[in-house]
Design an enzyme around this catalytic site. Structure first.
Site, PDB file in Angstrom:
ATOM      1  N   HIS A 282      78.998 -73.179  25.268  1.00 36.60           N
ATOM      2  CA  HIS A 282      79.402 -74.385  24.534  1.00 36.60           C
ATOM      3  C   HIS A 282      79.548 -75.580  25.494  1.00 36.60           C
ATOM      4  O   HIS A 282      79.216 -76.711  25.138  1.00 36.60           O
ATOM      5  CB  HIS A 282      80.723 -74.148  23.798  1.00 36.60           C
ATOM      6  CG  HIS A 282      80.586 -73.272  22.587  1.00 36.60           C
ATOM      7  ND1 HIS A 282      79.666 -73.511  21.589  1.00 36.60           N
ATOM      8  CD2 HIS A 282      81.249 -72.139  22.214  1.00 36.60           C
ATOM      9  CE1 HIS A 282      79.768 -72.568  20.654  1.00 36.60           C
ATOM     10  NE2 HIS A 282      80.710 -71.724  21.021  1.00 36.60           N
TER      11      HIS A 282
ATOM     12  N   HIS B 205      79.683 -66.859  26.549  1.00 35.14           N
ATOM     13  CA  HIS B 205      79.437 -67.574  25.289  1.00 35.14           C
ATOM     14  C   HIS B 205      80.179 -68.917  25.271  1.00 35.14           C
ATOM     15  O   HIS B 205      79.594 -69.953  24.926  1.00 35.14           O
ATOM     16  CB  HIS B 205      79.868 -66.696  24.109  1.00 35.14           C
ATOM     17  CG  HIS B 205      79.905 -67.411  22.796  1.00 35.14           C
ATOM     18  ND1 HIS B 205      78.851 -67.378  21.893  1.00 35.14           N
ATOM     19  CD2 HIS B 205      80.853 -68.201  22.238  1.00 35.14           C
ATOM     20  CE1 HIS B 205      79.165 -68.112  20.843  1.00 35.14           C
ATOM     21  NE2 HIS B 205      80.373 -68.624  21.025  1.00 35.14           N
ATOM     22  N   GLU B 206      81.450 -68.887  25.638  1.00 33.08           N
ATOM     23  CA  GLU B 206      82.239 -70.130  25.640  1.00 33.08           C
ATOM     24  C   GLU B 206      81.672 -71.115  26.674  1.00 33.08           C
ATOM     25  O   GLU B 206      81.644 -72.320  26.433  1.00 33.08           O
ATOM     26  CB  GLU B 206      83.714 -69.842  25.914  1.00 33.08           C
ATOM     27  CG  GLU B 206      84.416 -68.993  24.840  1.00 33.08           C
ATOM     28  CD  GLU B 206      84.270 -69.556  23.438  1.00 33.08           C
ATOM     29  OE1 GLU B 206      84.148 -70.780  23.283  1.00 33.08           O
ATOM     30  OE2 GLU B 206      84.260 -68.748  22.482  1.00 33.08           O
TER      31      GLU B 206
HETATM   32 ZN   LIG Z   1      81.428 -70.095  20.054  1.00 34.93          ZN
END
Ligand SMILES: [Zn+2]
Length: 203
Positions: free
Chosen positions: A75, A71-72
């Site tokens: 980004h 998830h990170e």
């Molecule tokens: Zn996030």
């Protein structure tokens, strides 16, 4: 089929390794992956191009650790693609930080002035404080998109077993719900302040 390590990263990659692989596959060799202190302190820093993962995620090889690391990384991919909502969120952070503490102060001062000017001052405070609600709303598409990217990558990369996708989906969907809850709370708080001002003034 029986997997002795079902529920854990069978492939055995740590969050740090998952993040590194995703970044490298996407040509983001310049983005550093660092371990950071603090529970739930995982984040991507678009200014410094650093992906910081909490120790549990950085060193862990559970589906949760892999999911959060992916998830990170999502980004970082948004940053690479110049994803509009991420740019907007990054741009308003300083203003939101000031508004979140200055807004309520200005609002309270206006509320106790009890005049037309007081109402105007209170509205200014309300607008400042309302930026926190705007921020929480802008955060939603940013977070949903990062999780969407993480799921798509993990489902096809071979970094985890297909059977583990259920666990990844659960972790990331739960995280998404907390952002929805935070947005609802921020909006409710602003509405409460607005009611406090206009409900009281009308009586
Ligand atoms: Zn996030």
């Amino acid at each position: 089929m029986f997997f002795p390590l079902f529920g854990y990263g069978y492939v055995g990659l740590t969050g740090a390794e998952v993040a590194r692989r995703i970044l490298d596959i996407n040509g983001l060799n310049n983005v550093q992956v660092e371990e950071t202190n603090g529970f739930l302190s995982d984040h991507y820093d678009p200014q410094k191009k650093v992906l910081r993962l909490s120790s549990d995620v950085y060193r862990g090889n559970s589906v949760a650790a892999n999911g959060i690391a992916a998830h990170e990384s999502g980004h970082a991919l948004q940053d690479k693609d110049a994803f509009g909502m991420l740019k907007l969120r990054t741009a308003i952070v300083p203003t939101v930080q000031i508004g979140s503490w200055l807004g309520p102060i200005i609002f309270m001062i206006g509320l106790f002035m009890s005049s037309t000017l007081g109402t105007q001052v209170a509205v200014v405070g309300l607008v400042f404080f309302g930026l926190t609600a705007v921020f929480s709303l802008v955060t939603l598409p940013v977070e949903f998109d990062a999780s969407r990217r993480a799921k798509a990558i993990l489902a096809t990369s071979g970094m985890i077993y297909n059977q583990e996708m259920d666990g990844v989906n659960k972790v990331l969907d739960a995280a998404a719900l907390t952002y929805v809850a935070a947005a609802i709370q921020a909006i409710t708080t602003v509405l409460y302040y607005a009611f406090l001002l206009f409900g009281r003034r009308r009586n």
